[in-house]
Structure formats: structure tokens, C-alpha cells
Design an enzyme around this catalytic site. Structure first.
Site, PDB file in Angstrom:
ATOM      1  N   ARG A  99     -19.923   4.390  86.749  1.00 24.85           N
ATOM      2  CA  ARG A  99     -20.205   4.796  85.376  1.00 24.85           C
ATOM      3  C   ARG A  99     -21.754   4.548  85.110  1.00 24.85           C
ATOM      4  O   ARG A  99     -22.288   3.411  85.653  1.00 24.85           O
ATOM      5  CB  ARG A  99     -19.524   3.787  84.384  1.00 24.85           C
ATOM      6  CG  ARG A  99     -17.978   3.834  83.962  1.00 24.85           C
ATOM      7  CD  ARG A  99     -17.782   5.209  83.357  1.00 24.85           C
ATOM      8  NE  ARG A  99     -16.394   5.450  82.988  1.00 24.85           N
ATOM      9  CZ  ARG A  99     -15.567   5.946  83.771  1.00 24.85           C
ATOM     10  NH1 ARG A  99     -15.874   6.869  84.963  1.00 24.85           N
ATOM     11  NH2 ARG A  99     -14.237   6.216  83.530  1.00 24.85           N
TER      12      ARG A  99
ATOM     13  N   HIS B 158     -22.152  14.111  88.234  1.00 22.13           N
ATOM     14  CA  HIS B 158     -20.821  13.667  87.713  1.00 22.13           C
ATOM     15  C   HIS B 158     -19.595  14.296  88.524  1.00 22.13           C
ATOM     16  O   HIS B 158     -18.737  15.037  87.828  1.00 22.13           O
ATOM     17  CB  HIS B 158     -20.510  13.471  86.462  1.00 22.13           C
ATOM     18  CG  HIS B 158     -19.770  12.467  85.857  1.00 22.13           C
ATOM     19  ND1 HIS B 158     -19.921  11.802  84.887  1.00 22.13           N
ATOM     20  CD2 HIS B 158     -18.724  12.032  86.341  1.00 22.13           C
ATOM     21  CE1 HIS B 158     -18.970  10.752  84.776  1.00 22.13           C
ATOM     22  NE2 HIS B 158     -18.081  10.886  85.530  1.00 22.13           N
TER      23      HIS B 158
ATOM     24  N   GLU C 128     -26.191  11.452  80.298  1.00 22.30           N
ATOM     25  CA  GLU C 128     -25.623  12.696  80.849  1.00 22.30           C
ATOM     26  C   GLU C 128     -25.911  14.172  80.047  1.00 22.30           C
ATOM     27  O   GLU C 128     -25.216  14.118  79.195  1.00 22.30           O
ATOM     28  CB  GLU C 128     -24.465  12.647  81.576  1.00 22.30           C
ATOM     29  CG  GLU C 128     -24.250  11.383  82.742  1.00 22.30           C
ATOM     30  CD  GLU C 128     -22.848  11.085  83.357  1.00 22.30           C
ATOM     31  OE1 GLU C 128     -22.004  11.851  83.053  1.00 22.30           O
ATOM     32  OE2 GLU C 128     -22.815  10.545  84.144  1.00 22.30           O
TER      33      GLU C 128
END
Length: 542
Positions: free
Chosen positions: A233, A281, A262
Site C-alpha cells: 500500500r 499498481h 495514484e
């Protein structure tokens, strides 16, 4: 027939499971507007979503037919959990489906970082042959520290062992035996582990406790040339501190799949540093992971709708309102005892927790109270979110044995919940009661009897029971503008001069300077601040 609505792309394998299951009708509709989702939910018993559908409180309100939401994936931040629970809707996710893919991506990032794959490949595209410039380092023989030994952390550790690395692991809950089975040298002190690693990979949830846990102070204690990997994370590693350490040369490089924001801004220093390998990601972005989470989602929703089976719930299961109202204060008391012992434990290995329900508490659902306690005990330390449904499962996965017993004998109180936690450093125990249905009290801590409010900021200090100490402590807090709302004293023996413990309920959090001054008193042998919910605060799953 139970109708299952699907509003995001789902692997064909998952759709086949649903379509071939008797009693399930599948309604696939992608690209719906929020209002169209709301209308479609009127006709659905369950819904499977991914990240593309956002289920807000407005969409979930007034959906009497909807019984279950399944998120094909781990994150449930696109679901209003409070609203779902309030509407009596069970929310479940698929935490195991992406384990292998995320673990493999972590290893791929570690290898690519070590061998400069990214910049070397880019230099070839630009027509260069920089063979000497991109000399790397091998993984075999190096030491890797795995922070967080949940499903993904353990999977990464197994793969690192296969690469002939020495594997150290930090986790406050996994048992010594389970870690040893997997060849992991277990640490309970993160600061001790990180001084010994060549690589650090993080696999914890992002909580208030883990946000920025890898920061400038900790990085400074690591070996020169350490490499840091984060596929968990964004925010666990302080990005500015990491960039500073890379620019100074203390950290040799970093591999990041996740970011605090993000996508990260274009002017992000980490994106521009040549020693940093970045991916957008991609941890769970494999065909296999997407198929697995789809299969899991299909199996979970059919098991619930057809058999009432609950797996991987992230909120509280619906129970009758009358039962919930009757048991709520007992769940609250058990949960607060778990939170208290969790903070007093200081991350020692927990092997067992025993609960005793006495008096009125003995007539309440013991399993619910056990899970409420366990969710508090595990709170803030796991990749998963412990709650009244999944807490027992999460504890047993980590080798923690849970037992409960009841006694109808009243003893000194009409109701009491007593808990004992067994750790590798000994035992911790606490007992609580309630006055009426709202006043929760701590009445025993280890061998000390007392009557303390079980809420808010609680400062516990162990001391020798001598004249003048209480006044001295009050003077310290008065000097530092800390207001004491209540005080309780417990003696080991019912006579002056021996060991004692005091619990101060505070209106505001003391500074570190105030804490240090209390600790420095010659008759004080230990100080700890415990943070519990305010009195009357709702349970986190309700």
C-alpha cells in the site's frame, strides 16, 4: 431463484460457475450510471463488483431485496461499509485470489531492481550498449526482511527462500512455530530486524500505525546500500524520506508498485530517480489472478445465497435488531478489552487467548463476544480488517488458540468478561464489567483490582505505593496542560507500600515530554498510554 447482478467485467470462468449453479440467475450489465445501478439493485439478491462500480450510501439505501455484496478483489474502499451494514447487507471480498500474483510481482520487482533491468532495457532502446554501467547484484546469499507475514508476506518469504536468501520476518501475531515451519527468522521488534537486511519488502495494511512507518529515522538505521520494495500500500514507506535517502546514497534503490497518490504526480522525485523502479499498481494484474478472484467471488456469493455460508466478511453479519440491541454493550466491553490488551502487549507473540463470561454475560452469544474481543486484539496489525465475522479465522490462521468458558455465578459483579492473553513473555489479563447498559468499567488488570473508565485516553503507570506520588503526577500533567478526568488505583496487596498500578483517564493526549517526566519519577516503574474509543462510540462494524 436468487438473482446476482454483475456490473463490472468478470472472468468468463466466474460467470460459468454462476450460470451453472441451480438456483442462481445471472444479470450482467456493465457501464451503468449510478442511477441505473440503483434501479438494477431493486431486482437483485446479490451483486458482484470490481473497482469500476462504487456502491455509495445513496445507492444502498432502500434496497430490501439486496442481501450480499461481493467484491472480486481485496480493496473495498468503493463500498460504503457503514451503509451496507446499516441496511443489513453482508459485504465479502476475495483476499486469497491475488496472493500468488502479488507475491510474484514483488519478486520480479526485487530481481529487476537488483539487475537494473528497467534502465538497461531503456538504454538498449536508445541505441546504447552500456554493459559495464548496469552491473547488478545477485539475490542469493543476501538477507531479506519481510515486514508483515500475512498471506502475501508468507508467499514472498517462501519464494525468497527458493532464491537462497536468508529470510527475516516481522509480524506481531504470527506464532514462532508457524514462522519456523517456513524457514523465517521471526522478529517482534521491527527496529531490530531492519538493521540486518539487504532488502526490505513491506506487506502490511495501511493503518494509522503503519502510515510512514518506514521513514527517515528507520532508514538511517539500515545498512548502507539497502534496497526497499513496496507492493502493498502506498504510504507505508514515506516517499519524501525514501527519495532523500536514495539521493544521499544510503539507499541503493527502490521498487514501488504503489504510491500515496495514484497515479503519482508528474513531478514526483521518485519517478525521476534512476535508482527507482516504478510500476502502475500491477500486483494483481495477471490473467490468473483475475480468473481466481472471479471464481472466488462466484463461489462465495452462491454459498451465501444458497446455504447461508459466510466467508471473508468485512462487515458484521445481519442479526435480528432485538438481539443486536441486547448484546451490543457486551460486544463493546469485549472489544475494548481486546483493544486494551493489544496495546499493553507491545507486539509480543500471542499463542492463546482465554475468555470467561460470568453472570449476565454468560447468557449472551459467546462466539460473538469472543470475536468482538479478538477483533480488538488483532486491530491495526493485519492485512485484513478484523471484525466480528472474520476475527476468529484470522487469529487461528496465525496459530492463536481461542477459548471461551461461561459461569452463571455472579461473583462480585452481576456481569463480567475476563480475558487472559498468553504471550512468549508471559500472561496479560484484564476484566471488565458494566453498570447499566452504557457505563463500561475496567475492574481488574493482571493482579490489580480497580474501577477505571474503559474509554478514551487511559494513562497506565506502575509504581511503588508511597505518599506524595499521586500529587507529583498531577503536578506534572498540570504543568503540561493535561487534564485528568478520572483516576483509579489498584494495589497488588490491600496495604500501602507495595507495587501498584494507576489508571488516569485524560481529556487530552500528553506530550512526549510529559510522558518522559512521569517515567523519570523514581517511584514509577512503567508508563503506557492506551487509546480506546470514546464512551458510547459505535462499534466499528455497526
Amino acid at each position: 431463484m436468487h438473482r446476482v447482478l454483475i456490473t463490472d467485467n468478470l472472468s468468463p470462468a466466474g460467470l460459468r460457475v454462476l450460470e451453472e449453479t441451480d438456483g442462481i440467475e445471472v444479470d450482467v450489465r456493465s457501464g451503468l450510471s449510478p442511477e441505473q445501478v440503483r434501479e438494477a439493485l431493486h431486482e437483485a439478491d446479490g451483486i458482484i463488483i470490481r473497482s469500476g462500480t462504487k456502491l455509495t450510501a445513496e445507492l444502498l439505501a432502500g434496497q430490501p431485496r439486496l442481501k450480499v455484496i461481493v467484491r472480486a478483489g481485496v480493496g473495498v474502499d468503493n463500498i460504503d461499509l457503514a451503509a451496507a451494514t446499516r441496511e443489513g447487507i453482508v459485504v465479502m471480498n476475495t483476499p486469497a485470489g491475488n496472493t500468488t500474483s502479488t507475491a510474484e510481482h514483488t519478486i520480479a520487482m526485487m530481481m529487476a531492481l537488483s539487475r537494473n533491468i528497467g534502465p538497461a532495457s531503456q538504454s538498449m532502446r536508445e541505441g546504447r550498449w552500456d554493459r559495464k554501467k548496469y552491473t547488478g547484484t545477485q539475490l542469493a546469499g543476501k538477507t531479506v526482511g519481510v515486514m508483515g507475514l500475512g498471506r502475501i508476506g508468507q508467499s514472498v518469504a517462501r519464494r525468497c527462500r527458493g532464491l537462497e536468501m536468508t529470510v527475516l520476518g516481522y509480524d506481531p501475531f504470527i506464532s514462532e512455530e508457524k514462522a519456523a515451519e517456513q524457514g523465517i527468522e521471526l522478529y517482534r521488534d521491527l527496529d531490530e530486524m531492519i538493521t540486518k537486511v539487504d532488502y526490505l519488502t513491506v506487506h502490511t495494511p495501511l493503518t494509522d500505525e503503519t502510515r510512514g512507518v518506514i521513514n527517515a529515522a528507520r532508514i538511517a538505521t539500515m545498512r548502507q546500500g539497502v534496497r526497499i520494495i513496496n507492493c502493498a500500500r502506498g504510504g507505508i514507506v514515506d516517499e519524501n524520506d525514501l527519495a532523500d535517502a536514495i539521493e544521499s546514497g544510503h539507499v541503493a534503490g527502490a521498487a514501488l508498485d504503489v504510491f500515496s497518490t495514484e497515479p503519482p504526480p508528474e513531478d514526483s522525485r521518485l519517478r525521476s530517480l534512476p535508482q527507482v523502479l516504478c510500476t502502475p499498481h500491477l500486483g494483481a494484474s495477471t490473467d490468473e489472478a483475475q480468473e481466481q478472484v472471479a471464481l472466488e467471488a462466484a463461489e462465495i456469493i452462491t454459498a451465501y445465497l444458497l446455504r447461508g455460508e459466510i466467508r471473508y466478511a468485512v462487515n458484521m453479519a445481519p442479526i435480528a435488531a432485538s438481539e443486536l440491541e441486547a448484546v451490543r454493550p457486551y460486544l463493546d466491553l469485549a472489544h475494548r478489552l481486546g483493544l486494551l490488551l493489544s496495546q499493553l502487549n507491545k507486539s509480543h507473540a500471542i499463542s492463546k487467548a482465554d475468555l470467561l463470561f460470568r453472570g449476565d454475560a454468560a447468557s449472551k452469544p459467546a462466539k460473538l463476544m469472543l470475536n468482538a474481543f479478538t477483533s480488538g486484539l488483532l486491530s491495526g496489525a493485519l492485512e485484513e480488517s478484523p471484525n466480528i465475522i472474520n476475527a476468529e479465522m484470522l487469529a487461528r490462521e496465525r496459530g492463536i488458540e481461542l477459548t471461551e468458558s461461561t459461569s452463571s455465578e455472579l461473583g462480585a459483579f452481576s456481569t463480567m468478561i475476563a480475558a487472559t492473553v498468553h504471550t512468549d513473555q508471559g500472561e496479560l489479563s484484564a476484566a471488565g464489567t458494566m453498570f447499566g447498559n452504557e457505563f463500561l468499567r475496567l475492574v481488574r488488570l493482571d493482579n490489580y483490582q480497580m474501577d477505571a473508565y474503559l474509554d478514551g485516553l487511559m494513562l497506565l503507570y506502575r509504581h511503588r505505593d508511597v505518599p506524595g506520588l499521586i500529587g507529583a503526577i498531577g503536578t506534572v500533567f498540570g504543568k503540561h496542560q493535561v487534564n485528568i478526568s478520572h483516576m483509579a488505583l489498584g494495589r497488588e496487596k490491600n496495604e500501602p507500600g507495595g507495587d501498584a498500578i494507576a489508571v488516569l483517564n485524560l481529556d487530552n493526549e500528553p506530550s512526549q515530554a510529559a510522558m518522559d517526566e512521569v517515567q523519570a519519577h523514581p517511584d514509577v516503574t512503567g508508563v503506557q498510554l492506551v487509546k480506546l474509543p470514546e464512551a458510547g462510540a459505535p462499534l466499528p462494524w455497526l
